[in-house]
Design a protein around this motif. Structure first.
Motif, short mmCIF file in Angstrom:
data_model
loop_
_atom_site.label_atom_id
_atom_site.label_comp_id
_atom_site.label_asym_id
_atom_site.label_seq_id
_atom_site.Cartn_x
_atom_site.Cartn_y
_atom_site.Cartn_z
N VAL A 84 0.92 -1.39 -0.13
CA VAL A 84 0.03 -0.07 -0.17
C VAL A 84 0.96 1.17 -0.17
O VAL A 84 1.85 1.28 0.86
CB VAL A 84 -0.94 0.08 1.32
N VAL A 85 0.74 2.01 -0.97
CA VAL A 85 1.13 3.38 -0.76
C VAL A 85 -0.03 4.52 -0.64
O VAL A 85 -0.86 4.38 -1.43
CB VAL A 85 1.99 3.70 -2.19
N THR A 86 0.14 5.39 0.17
CA THR A 86 -0.76 6.15 0.40
C THR A 86 -0.40 7.76 0.09
O THR A 86 0.89 8.17 0.25
CB THR A 86 -1.28 6.24 1.93
N ILE A 87 -1.56 8.46 -0.50
CA ILE A 87 -1.12 9.89 -0.71
C ILE A 87 -2.05 10.82 -0.02
O ILE A 87 -3.26 10.18 0.48
CB ILE A 87 -1.22 10.43 -2.28
N GLN A 88 -2.16 12.12 0.13
CA GLN A 88 -2.98 13.00 0.80
C GLN A 88 -2.77 14.52 0.45
O GLN A 88 -1.59 14.83 0.12
CB GLN A 88 -3.12 12.70 2.22
N GLN A 89 -3.55 15.37 0.53
CA GLN A 89 -3.04 16.83 0.49
C GLN A 89 -2.90 17.29 1.78
O GLN A 89 -2.92 16.85 2.90
CB GLN A 89 -4.28 17.39 -0.02
N GLY A 90 -1.89 18.56 1.57
CA GLY A 90 -1.64 19.31 2.99
C GLY A 90 -2.89 19.63 3.47
O GLY A 90 -3.87 20.18 3.10
N SER A 91 -2.90 19.62 4.84
CA SER A 91 -4.44 20.13 5.57
C SER A 91 -4.69 21.42 5.34
O SER A 91 -6.13 21.58 5.13
CB SER A 91 -4.32 19.81 7.05
N HIS A 92 -3.99 22.27 5.04
CA HIS A 92 -4.32 23.83 4.97
C HIS A 92 -4.93 24.06 3.37
O HIS A 92 -5.52 25.05 3.14
CB HIS A 92 -3.02 24.78 5.05
N LEU A 93 -4.66 23.05 2.45
CA LEU A 93 -5.32 23.03 1.29
C LEU A 93 -6.28 22.00 1.18
O LEU A 93 -7.05 22.01 0.08
CB LEU A 93 -4.18 23.20 0.15
N SER A 94 -6.60 21.29 2.07
CA SER A 94 -7.36 19.96 1.81
C SER A 94 -8.79 20.41 1.49
O SER A 94 -9.50 19.72 0.68
CB SER A 94 -7.39 19.25 3.29
N PRO A 116 4.41 -1.10 -9.47
CA PRO A 116 2.96 -1.54 -9.77
C PRO A 116 2.54 -2.47 -8.97
O PRO A 116 1.10 -2.46 -9.08
CB PRO A 116 3.43 -2.08 -11.32
N GLN A 117 2.79 -3.10 -8.10
CA GLN A 117 2.23 -3.97 -7.16
C GLN A 117 1.41 -3.45 -6.10
O GLN A 117 0.62 -4.05 -5.64
CB GLN A 117 3.21 -5.18 -6.73
N ALA A 118 1.66 -2.06 -5.73
CA ALA A 118 1.18 -1.44 -4.60
C ALA A 118 -0.32 -0.98 -5.11
O ALA A 118 -0.57 -0.41 -6.00
CB ALA A 118 2.00 -0.38 -4.18
N GLU A 119 -1.26 -1.23 -4.21
CA GLU A 119 -2.22 -0.39 -4.11
C GLU A 119 -2.19 1.21 -3.62
O GLU A 119 -1.64 1.38 -2.56
CB GLU A 119 -3.42 -1.07 -3.25
N VAL A 120 -2.67 2.01 -4.31
CA VAL A 120 -2.44 3.38 -4.03
C VAL A 120 -4.02 3.56 -3.25
O VAL A 120 -4.92 3.56 -3.81
CB VAL A 120 -2.14 4.56 -5.08
N MET A 121 -3.57 4.29 -1.96
CA MET A 121 -4.83 4.82 -1.40
C MET A 121 -4.69 6.18 -0.99
O MET A 121 -3.40 6.77 -1.13
CB MET A 121 -5.07 3.77 -0.13
#
Length: 309
Positions: A84-94, A116-121
């Protein structure tokens, strides 16, 4: 579908650094479950800044911005067979939907190319505590000019202006923004922000906002009221220059209760197990409160409206 052993990488900021304290203990308190957890984080880092770092690394093989600036993002992604690889926005721009793209898509495609094997969440972050100056009643917080100039240099499209929102507005806006990106990229959402809202609503006592002028009248060891939220911590700290005590104010990061809640949400969302299986309870959290927080985490994972994968 339940899983037992995961390698998890976050491409984020302090809103995933908050997993360090409890996530591994939460996971490994469940028989048969294990976690290898690493971070490719920078404090306050927005999606556009992560993408700028990746672009610069690709242009210059010496430029490395991750894991104490020892590795490039390409090297971090190749370091382990991440599940699993996760992403997110910076909170002040969320809460600003226009700030996510094209950077979320660019990072997603880069991860898919090199892991390529990772699920992006994507982690749904949370709304600030009600006493934060950007969202408190009467607050007129504006983005500072230096930040705006730096963001625009990195390709961001954010425009200046006061926030003019409260906690509920912030939560609704960031949820819509995360959901929009999740639909565009067909991602599962880790609903940490929803769990925070559920706990705020359902706990037996609630945070009471206070007149900000109170901060100017307090003397050690007095503090403003803080009970009833998962976010925020105001404490006395010593000024390194003057040597005098002053109130340090954090109204955006998860406190210890929030960090335990977040760890439980991530466990349920990533592993597919029930939070009732978790036996780890931090010394800083009452057993009865831990039961409540695990229940809120499970409810969030069970009821948050996910994108159909």
């Amino acid at each position: 579908m339940s899983r037992e052993n995961l390698k998890v990488l976050t491409i984020g900021n302090s809103f995933t650094d908050s997993l360090v304290l409890y996530f591994k203990d939460v996971v490994e308190s469940v028989p048969g479950c294990s976690l290898h957890f690493e971070r490719a984080n920078h404090g306050g880092c927005e999606l556009h800044r992560h993408w700028s770092y990746i672009q610069n690394e690709e242009k210059d093989g010496v430029y490395k911005m991750y894991q104490d600036r020892r590795l490039s993002m390409r090297e971090v992604l190749a370091k382990e067979p991440w599940d699993v690889v996760t992403i997110q926005q910076g909170s002040h721009l969320s809460w600003r939907a226009e700030s996510y793209q094209p950077f979320a898509t660019n990072i997603y495609n880069y991860v898919r190319q090199h892991a390529p094997q990772a699920e992006v969440m994507i982690q749904q972050t949370w709304a600030y505590r009600e006493d934060d100056p950007r969202i408190r009643p009467g607050g007129e917080w504006k983005y500072d000019e230096a930040s705006l100039a730096r963001w625009k240099e990195l390709g961001a499209t954010v425009e200046p202006g006061p926030w003019h929102i409260n906690q509920t507005d912030m939560y609704n806006a960031l949820t819509a923004a995360y959901t929009k990106v999740a639909k565009e990229l067909n991602l599962r959402i880790i609903p940490t922000g929803f769990a925070v809202q559920l706990a705020r609503k359902n706990q037996p006592y609630h945070f009471r906002n206070y007149d900000p002028e109170l901060m100017n009248t307090l003397h050690w060891p007095d503090l403003p009221p803080q009970a009833g939220d998962l976010v925020g911590n105001i404490r006395w700290t010593k000024d390194k220059t003057t040597g005098e005590l002053k109130l340090g104010r954090d109204t955006i990061h998860l406190n210890l209760r929030g960090q335990y809640l977040q760890a439980c949400v991530w466990f349920a969302a990533l592993y597919g197990h029930k939070t009732a299986e978790i036996t780890f309870v931090p010394d800083e959290i009452a057993d009865s409160d831990a039961v409540f927080l695990r229940a809120m985490a499970q409810e969030a994972v069970d009821t948050f409206p996910q994108v159909k994968i």
